[in-house]
Design an enzyme around this catalytic site. Structure first.
Site, PDB file in Angstrom:
ATOM      1  N   TYR A 106      -3.309  -1.097   9.588  1.00  0.00           N
ATOM      2  CA  TYR A 106      -3.225  -1.509   8.175  1.00  0.00           C
ATOM      3  C   TYR A 106      -1.855  -1.149   7.594  1.00  0.00           C
ATOM      4  CZ  TYR A 106      -4.274  -1.698   3.180  1.00  0.00           C
ATOM      5  OH  TYR A 106      -4.237  -1.975   1.835  1.00  0.00           O
ATOM      6  N   SER A 110       0.839  -1.200   0.000  1.00  0.00           N
ATOM      7  CA  SER A 110       0.000   0.000   0.000  1.00  0.00           C
ATOM      8  C   SER A 110       0.869   1.243   0.000  1.00  0.00           C
ATOM      9  CB  SER A 110      -0.904   0.021   1.235  1.00  0.00           C
ATOM     10  OG  SER A 110      -1.531   1.294   1.370  1.00  0.00           O
TER      11      SER A 110
END
Length: 206
Positions: free
Chosen positions: A160, A146
């Site tokens: 996350y 990400s």
């Protein structure tokens, strides 16, 4: 037109393939003539939608809840049974940002579940795949990370971004282990993408 792609008849496992980025990855592999195992959890209809882009026997869907390691390993055994012991490409795409909350409210349960899905599951699958690919003297492992690793996640999704940063560390270690056997391991950092995942974690300002 005959498909002369280098991916034709390669066995590919894509996790988190029922929607968003994973669904498109699986669809594109099918278009290149690969034989695809598509993993899903919850959204069976989304995974089944891939079948209309596949030839006979070209795609199989597999269900598993990655919050439990035994289910990750069961998925691996089911895929390997279906592929008759072969895997050429593994795409670790399945992701989780469990219970996004303000920093002071983030629970240990949410932290642990996110790390289980985003880090431990790809590690378990990657280790299995690397062992088999090394014997084949060929393989590709792609971990979907990400952009949050570069810029840091939001205050509600620290778990996350932290798990994806750890995934990139695992990627580098697997790459070193796989290189002598023609097994290449890479991570991709997608930017913010308009997918159901982002809506799930409450992002509207895409």
């Amino acid at each position: 037109m005959e498909n002369n792609s280098q991916l034709k008849n390669k066995y590919v496992l894509v996790t988190g393939a029922s929607s968003g980025i994973g669904w498109q990855i699986a669809k594109d592999f099918l278009a290149e003539g690969a034989i695809v195992g598509a993993h899903y959890y919850g959204d069976k209809a989304g995974a089944q939608d891939l079948l209309k882009y596949a030839g006979e026997g070209q795609c199989q869907i597999f269900e598993a809840d990655f919050s439990k390691s035994e289910n990750v390993l069961r998925l691996w055994e089911e895929f390997i049974s279906w592929s008759k012991g072969r895997i050429d490409v593994l795409v670790n795409n399945a992701g989780e940002a469990s219970q996004p909350q303000p920093l002071e409210e983030l629970s240990e349960e949410a932290w642990d579940k996110t790390f289980q899905v985003n880090l431990k599951a790809p590690f378990l699958l990657g280790r299995k795949a690397l062992s088999l690919m090394s014997k084949q003297q060929f393989g590709r492992i792609i971990n979907i990370s990400s952009i949050g690793v570069k810029f840091g996640g939001s205050p509600t999704t620290i778990h996350y971004s932290a798990s994806k940063a750890a995934l990139e560390a695992v990627t580098k270690s697997l790459a070193k282990a796989g290189a002598p056997f023609n097994v290449l391991v890479n991570a991709i950092r997608p930017g913010v993408t308009n997918t159901p995942f982002y809506k799930k974690i409450g992002r509207e300002d895409l």
